[in-house]
Design an enzyme around this catalytic site. Structure first.
Site, PDB file in Angstrom:
ATOM      1  N   THR A  94      18.286  73.756  50.029  1.00  0.00           N
ATOM      2  CA  THR A  94      18.078  73.143  51.068  1.00  0.00           C
ATOM      3  C   THR A  94      18.900  71.521  50.868  1.00  0.00           C
ATOM      4  O   THR A  94      19.432  71.527  49.536  1.00  0.00           O
ATOM      5  CB  THR A  94      16.950  72.503  51.485  1.00  0.00           C
ATOM      6  OG1 THR A  94      16.412  71.816  50.420  1.00  0.00           O
ATOM      7  CG2 THR A  94      16.106  73.827  52.084  1.00  0.00           C
ATOM      8  N   GLU A 147      19.267  74.126  37.150  1.00  0.00           N
ATOM      9  CA  GLU A 147      20.527  73.921  36.323  1.00  0.00           C
ATOM     10  C   GLU A 147      21.842  73.539  37.447  1.00  0.00           C
ATOM     11  O   GLU A 147      22.715  72.866  36.916  1.00  0.00           O
ATOM     12  CB  GLU A 147      20.946  75.495  35.737  1.00  0.00           C
ATOM     13  CG  GLU A 147      22.307  75.394  35.163  1.00  0.00           C
ATOM     14  CD  GLU A 147      22.330  74.216  33.824  1.00  0.00           C
ATOM     15  OE1 GLU A 147      23.226  73.425  34.122  1.00  0.00           O
ATOM     16  OE2 GLU A 147      21.687  74.560  32.908  1.00  0.00           O
ATOM     17  N   GLY A 204      38.951  69.379  51.021  1.00  0.00           N
ATOM     18  CA  GLY A 204      37.424  69.779  51.081  1.00  0.00           C
ATOM     19  C   GLY A 204      36.747  69.238  49.734  1.00  0.00           C
ATOM     20  O   GLY A 204      35.452  69.511  49.783  1.00  0.00           O
ATOM     21  N   GLU A 207      33.906  64.280  51.304  1.00  0.00           N
ATOM     22  CA  GLU A 207      33.303  64.485  52.826  1.00  0.00           C
ATOM     23  C   GLU A 207      34.100  63.419  53.592  1.00  0.00           C
ATOM     24  O   GLU A 207      34.790  62.504  53.292  1.00  0.00           O
ATOM     25  CB  GLU A 207      32.001  64.052  52.994  1.00  0.00           C
ATOM     26  CG  GLU A 207      31.077  64.914  52.031  1.00  0.00           C
ATOM     27  CD  GLU A 207      31.008  66.418  52.595  1.00  0.00           C
ATOM     28  OE1 GLU A 207      31.215  66.463  53.534  1.00  0.00           O
ATOM     29  OE2 GLU A 207      30.448  67.171  51.813  1.00  0.00           O
ATOM     30  N   LYS A 222      22.790  62.241  38.857  1.00  0.00           N
ATOM     31  CA  LYS A 222      22.924  63.247  37.910  1.00  0.00           C
ATOM     32  C   LYS A 222      22.852  62.532  36.581  1.00  0.00           C
ATOM     33  O   LYS A 222      22.159  63.110  35.886  1.00  0.00           O
ATOM     34  CB  LYS A 222      24.354  63.713  38.115  1.00  0.00           C
ATOM     35  CG  LYS A 222      24.581  64.720  39.019  1.00  0.00           C
ATOM     36  CD  LYS A 222      25.965  65.067  39.411  1.00  0.00           C
ATOM     37  CE  LYS A 222      26.369  66.144  40.482  1.00  0.00           C
ATOM     38  NZ  LYS A 222      27.557  66.591  40.708  1.00  0.00           N
ATOM     39  N   GLY A 319      31.491  74.531  43.913  1.00  0.00           N
ATOM     40  CA  GLY A 319      31.968  75.528  44.508  1.00  0.00           C
ATOM     41  C   GLY A 319      30.414  76.554  44.841  1.00  0.00           C
ATOM     42  O   GLY A 319      29.771  76.448  44.405  1.00  0.00           O
TER      43      GLY A 319
END
Length: 342
Positions: A94, A147, A204, A207, A222, A319
């Site tokens: 999600t 991960e 791409g 945003e 992160k 990706g």
């Protein structure tokens, strides 16, 4: 041979990336890893849901979505799906919400409370409730793995926790946002910030509203995850010092270049006498630094440790199939762990 029951919550780019890998590699996963599975439920955010106790064909589902059709018309909520009998692994893909963690946080809690493993690419629950969720998983004798939250398919977390087990981490530095690294690379090549940003959007990488990347929020969460998971700390996101790249000009980039340096948006986590500190900021790195040569949308991270000094890993940070690979590696770790136990 156990047949593992899977439940997808969310089925956007990342969920479909994992599904494509599972379809393509199904025979190899069985013969090499002893992993046999069936998908019992798939619940999308906007495109419906489907469930089948006999198993859902992921290839047929992907074909339907390629034709612009819905996932299905079954009436089942995410929480009902994770509680289905036979589900062993819940795949939370999600969208990330750094304010409430929802819906991923409630989904993860519900699954772990049922004793079901959770694998996820969702940064929200890790950011807001990592220690709670890890304890809950331990209490319920299941696993919570994520991960894909830091460097997509490049194994930043599992490398540190498993392959480098026994090391003490003194300092961790990382280029963990591919969008900003791409923009900075193009600025080194002569573009102004606004032009490089527009190019990143057209490709791409960025945003329409790029604030999460260029203002450093993505890199900051992160850094927080790295501090709390690898450095075993309890830093909230609000305590990560954050500065993005929006104020940089081509002149700044060229000035660094003239000094034999490159500017990179660096996540920096360090163990100090005052505790673990985490920050994100544009930093001039000498060309001799292992992260200085990491260009384009690529990510990289350097671990400074007691036993093996500096270790750097470089790879893709985004990706659909790259992140799907991170989910798959977490899944296979769970499978391997259970095979050892039983």
């Amino acid at each position: 041979m156990k047949i593992w029951g899977l439940c997808f919550i969310g089925f956007g780019n990342v969920g479909q990336g994992l599904a494509r890998i599972l379809v393509r590699e199904e025979e190899k996963l069985y013969h090499k890893w002893g992993f046999k599975f069936k998908t019992l439920a798939v619940v999308g955010r906007t495109k419906g849901a489907c469930m089948n106790p006999e198993g859902i064909s992921l290839q047929a589902l992907l074909n339907r979505l390629d034709r612009g059709e819905s996932i299905g018309t079954d009436f089942i909520s995410p929480l009902e799906a994770v509680r289905l009998s036979g589900v062993d692994i819940v795949i939370d893909v999600t969208p990330t919400n750094l304010t409430t963690g929802e819906p991923g946080l409630s989904i993860t809690r519900a699954a772990l409370n049922e004793g079901k493993h959770v694998i996820s690419s969702n940064k929200g629950p890790v950011s807001l409730a990592f220690h709670e969720l890890q304890k809950l998983a331990s209490d319920k004798r299941c696993e919570y793995r994520f991960e894909g939250t830091v460097m997509s398919g490049t194994p930043a977390i599992n490398l540190a926790l498993e392959s480098m087990a026994g090391c003490e981490f003194y300092e961790i530095q990382g280029i963990v946002n591919g969008t900003t690294n791409y923009i900075l690379t193009r600025m080194e090549e002569g573009l102004e910030y606004d032009v490089a940003l527009k190019e990143a959007q057209d490709l791409g990488y960025a945003e329409t509203n790029p604030e999460g990347d260029v203002d450093g929020w993505d890199a900051a969460v992160k850094a927080q995850i790295i501090a709390n998971v690898i450095m075993r700390n309890t830093i909230p996101l609000s305590k990560v010092t954050r500065k993005g790249i929006a104020g940089l000009s081509r002149k700044n980039i060229q000035a660094a270049k003239s000094k034999g340096a490159k500017i990179k948006l660096l996540a920096h986590i360090q163990r100090t006498s005052d505790g673990v500190l985490a920050s994100v900021a544009p930093v001039e790195l000498p060309l001799s630094h292992p992260l200085a040569g990491v260009d384009g949308a690529t990510n990289a991270i350097t671990y400074n440790t007691n036993n093996i000094k500096n270790v750097t890993i470089i790879g893709p940070g985004a990706g659909r199939e790259e992140t799907g690979q991170a989910l798959l590696s977490d899944m296979l770790s769970i499978v391997a762990h259970e095979q050892v136990l039983f």
